[in-house]
Structure formats: structure tokens, C-alpha cells
Design an enzyme around this catalytic site. Sequence first.
Site, PDB file in Angstrom:
ATOM      1  N   GLU A  11      -6.054   7.799  -2.696  1.00 25.46           N
ATOM      2  CA  GLU A  11      -5.297   6.624  -3.236  1.00 25.46           C
ATOM      3  C   GLU A  11      -4.421   7.260  -4.392  1.00 25.46           C
ATOM      4  O   GLU A  11      -4.804   7.395  -5.451  1.00 25.46           O
ATOM      5  CB  GLU A  11      -6.080   5.750  -3.775  1.00 25.46           C
ATOM      6  CG  GLU A  11      -7.177   5.015  -2.630  1.00 25.46           C
ATOM      7  CD  GLU A  11      -8.116   4.320  -3.230  1.00 25.46           C
ATOM      8  OE1 GLU A  11      -7.743   3.379  -3.961  1.00 25.46           O
ATOM      9  OE2 GLU A  11      -9.276   4.404  -2.684  1.00 25.46           O
ATOM     10  N   ARG A  56      -2.136   2.551   3.908  1.00 25.20           N
ATOM     11  CA  ARG A  56      -2.006   1.068   3.288  1.00 25.20           C
ATOM     12  C   ARG A  56      -1.109   1.226   2.165  1.00 25.20           C
ATOM     13  O   ARG A  56      -1.046   2.303   1.168  1.00 25.20           O
ATOM     14  CB  ARG A  56      -3.268   0.621   2.627  1.00 25.20           C
ATOM     15  CG  ARG A  56      -3.310  -0.727   2.041  1.00 25.20           C
ATOM     16  CD  ARG A  56      -4.688  -0.956   1.169  1.00 25.20           C
ATOM     17  NE  ARG A  56      -4.263  -2.450   0.535  1.00 25.20           N
ATOM     18  CZ  ARG A  56      -5.203  -2.779  -0.582  1.00 25.20           C
ATOM     19  NH1 ARG A  56      -6.250  -2.135  -0.719  1.00 25.20           N
ATOM     20  NH2 ARG A  56      -5.157  -3.737  -1.112  1.00 25.20           N
ATOM     21  N   ASP A  60       0.062  -2.441  -6.992  1.00 26.02           N
ATOM     22  CA  ASP A  60      -0.877  -2.547  -7.474  1.00 26.02           C
ATOM     23  C   ASP A  60      -1.055  -3.349  -8.909  1.00 26.02           C
ATOM     24  O   ASP A  60       0.047  -3.433  -9.167  1.00 26.02           O
ATOM     25  CB  ASP A  60      -1.700  -1.309  -7.484  1.00 26.02           C
ATOM     26  CG  ASP A  60      -3.372  -1.333  -7.844  1.00 26.02           C
ATOM     27  OD1 ASP A  60      -4.005  -2.177  -7.713  1.00 26.02           O
ATOM     28  OD2 ASP A  60      -3.801  -0.401  -8.305  1.00 26.02           O
ATOM     29  N   TRP A 428      -9.003  -1.987   7.143  1.00 24.31           N
ATOM     30  CA  TRP A 428      -9.582  -0.854   7.505  1.00 24.31           C
ATOM     31  C   TRP A 428     -10.487  -0.730   8.789  1.00 24.31           C
ATOM     32  O   TRP A 428     -10.346   0.287   9.471  1.00 24.31           O
ATOM     33  CB  TRP A 428     -10.481  -0.144   6.357  1.00 24.31           C
ATOM     34  CG  TRP A 428      -9.551   0.144   4.922  1.00 24.31           C
ATOM     35  CD1 TRP A 428      -9.362  -0.629   3.790  1.00 24.31           C
ATOM     36  CD2 TRP A 428      -8.641   1.211   5.103  1.00 24.31           C
ATOM     37  NE1 TRP A 428      -8.459   0.237   3.162  1.00 24.31           N
ATOM     38  CE2 TRP A 428      -7.754   1.112   3.728  1.00 24.31           C
ATOM     39  CE3 TRP A 428      -8.001   2.278   6.000  1.00 24.31           C
ATOM     40  CZ2 TRP A 428      -6.948   2.102   3.189  1.00 24.31           C
ATOM     41  CZ3 TRP A 428      -7.015   3.070   5.508  1.00 24.31           C
ATOM     42  CH2 TRP A 428      -6.506   3.020   4.049  1.00 24.31           C
TER      43      TRP A 428
END
Length: 470
Positions: A11, A56, A60, A428
Site C-alpha cells: 500500500e 485498489r 486516504d 478483496w
Amino acid sequence: MIFARRIMGVETEYGITAVAGDGGRSLTPDEIARYLFRPIVEKYSSSNIFTRNGSRLYLDVGSHPEIATAECDSLTQLLNHEQAGDLVVDKLAQRAEEALAADRVDGRVYLFKNNVDSVGNSYGCHENYLVGRHLPLRSLGKQLLPFMITRQLICGAGMVGRATGGFQPGFVLSQRADQVWEGISSATTRARPIINTRDEPHGDSERFRRMHVIVGDSNMSETTFALKIGSTLLVLEMIEAGVTLPDFEMDNPIGHIRDIARDMTGSTPLLLKDGGTVTALEVQEATLAAATQWLEERPDEGTPTEELRRVVDLWTRQLTALRTQDFSQVDREIDWVIKLNLLNRYRERLGEDWTHPKLAQIDLTYHDIRPGRGLFPLLESRGMVERWTTDEAIEAAVDTAPETTRARLRGQLIHRAEELGAPITTDWVHLKVNEPESRLVELLDPFEPVDARVDELLAYLDDNAGSYRR
């Protein structure tokens, strides 16, 4: 159970800013983030989506664009998809600049793959590794902590460090070392740990755990990224296989991680719980020795053993460089070494100490992901740093999900739904066709790239193709 073929993902949060070219006011991060995600929101009515390659993409907290790669089961596959993320967000940034121009705002959008902004706020690069449910994360974490604390010696991104906590301004090996506050914890932002124990396997919870590593830096160098992930893979494999690793359980791991970040010799003494001491470099050397031996017996699955030999070769050369302080054999491959050489050349030219603002500017520009503008992309385009993969492989990963994991199924559904204009919902684990009747498939095995139920979903989309609005 040994997961030689291991599911993993990364990520990456990006720093974002916009600078007015006409002397006007700079946009706030929130304002430019809205420009950045405008085409995503217009198309999907959301700023949180799964993309055609199974990853994805979302906005954020703190207006940070973030990409979580699709499930990958080998090192180079993961690198390709991590690098593809840079291309995806940079394309959004270029479209945002076009939108600004259309609104008569002369603005340039900057995305930085780093971990600390100009006022000290931190954002992450998190690693995820699938491990067996039989391994309690806390005991696994205790075995991993000595390696993780010292790993910055081999794969830190480096930065110009400020005066903080009694430390003087100067170069530090890791951008995240000063940003973590616990060794092992379920927290993520309140008290950032090195290893996060929050139990979100994104799969069959009776078989799998997801180990979430928060301490790592974002890497610009492909070879440093490969060393970061590859060395960690080897240590995890050894722990799961029951290989006896040296016992380096530390008395104060968080205190040590900051000291290690400021000692590029690796000679920082680390106090052990048994009362002894060991240096950071010795921890890495002992782990490398075990990994070298493990290569002779590991199952050749997932990441090919020959590829991991490349990892061990770079790992060996970097530790030799630390011990001898001759970095000429790794100065095209290790992020913090590359950056330190650049900064030292400017320091000599400026005749200044580490507080000169020009050095902070160079540090930041190193992480600008825009080809032709960012400092590291410029070095790469001129052949001044080593590569691990190819531009062609990265480009292919932008629109194509990994073919060997569950991500392939997600990518297939997203591709077909976009072609038909069909409404779907994905995460997911779940794939859902919303119309004309709701149909849901739950995918609990991240290793499985083929599923007859998904074939039926695709056929259902085709059968109802005429009912969707394009």
C-alpha cells in the site's frame, strides 16, 4: 505449513501538492485532491474503487492518494504492480493539471512517493504478507522485530533529518524510523507499530493471517524495493519452516530504531533482553547467513529461487559496503546511498551544513514520480541507476491483473463490466453483479486464479448485455 508461494501486496500513500505557476495562491491538498479524483468520482461516483488491474485506488485520510496493489505471488510481479501504481496516479495528476488549466488556474501538480512532508507529517508504505493461521502474529512478530528494526540499513529511503528528540540535524537512513512508537500493536495511526496485528486476512480466516508491516519506507529504486520485499520473504519462509534463527530479542526496540537510523556504519549497539549486546550490522549479517543457507533447500515456488539469489547478492554487497564503508558496489542500487551521494555533492558545492534549505528541496525532488521532472526518474532515464524490471512489464501491469492469483478474477469482472456498462461491486473477497438481479461470489482463497462461479458471473453479464446503459 510453508508458504513458499506467498500472497503479498503493498500500500503506497503519496504526498500531494500543487504550485501556482503564475504567482497565484497554492491550492490546498484537499482542493488538489478533488481535482485529482474528479474523473474517478465522475465515472464511479466514488473516490474508492478497484481498478482494471485488480488494485485498489482511493483517497486516504489527509488527502493522500493511495494505491493498494492487487494480490501478487512473486517478487517481480509485485514490483511491476507497485510501479504501475506510480503511472496510474501520475496520469491522474496530468489530467488534474488539464482541468486546472480549463478553470484558468496555472497550476502544477506534484506527487511524491516519500513518507514525511515538509512539516513532519508522516504517511505510509505498508507491506502485507500472507502467513498461516497456525502462526500467532505476536510470536511471529517477536522473531521478526530484530530484522525489521535493522532492515533500514539495507532498504531505507534516506532523508535530511531535522533536530528532534535530542538528535542534531543530519542524514538519516529511514523516513519511517522516527514515526513508529511500538513494536507490535493493533493500532495504525494512534501509536504506529512496526508490525500491526489487526486480524484482517481478506481470505479464509481459518487458514490465513495477513501480516501488516508499517515500518518500511517508500522506495524509488526498483532494486531497493526488491531487496526490501525479497529479504523479508526469505525471513518469513525460514520462520515458517522452523529454521533456527539467532535470538536477538531486544530490550528496547523502539529506542534502538532511531539510533540505527543515524548510524550508517551499522555499529549501533543493541541491548538484548538476555543482557548481552549485538550491533545492527551483526543482526543483518546473521540473518543473511541463514537466508543464504535457506536458498539451498527452499521449495522453488512463488518467487523463483534464482530471483532470490539476486536479492541475496545485493544484500551481501550492501552489508559488505556497510562494514567497509566503501559503497561503490551499491551506489546505483540502494536508495539511501544514491540520495546521500547526491546530497553530499550539493553540500560540498554549497559549503553548508544539513540545515540548508536547498538540501531539503533536493531530498523532496528525489521522490517526485513525474518522468522528466523528478530527480530519481531523471537518474533512471539517463541509465545512472540499476533496474530490476522493464518499462514494458510495468506498462502491462497498469491494466492487467496478476494472472496467478485471485486478482485475475477481480480484473476479469471489472474489465467485462466496464465494456458493458454493467453495475458491479467489488472488494478483496467479494465480486457482485448488481443488475438485473443481484449475484454474489465470495472468494476466500487468494491463491486461486480460476473459479467456475466467476465464469458464471461473466456469462450472466453477457446474457444481460442489452440491459445495461453504457
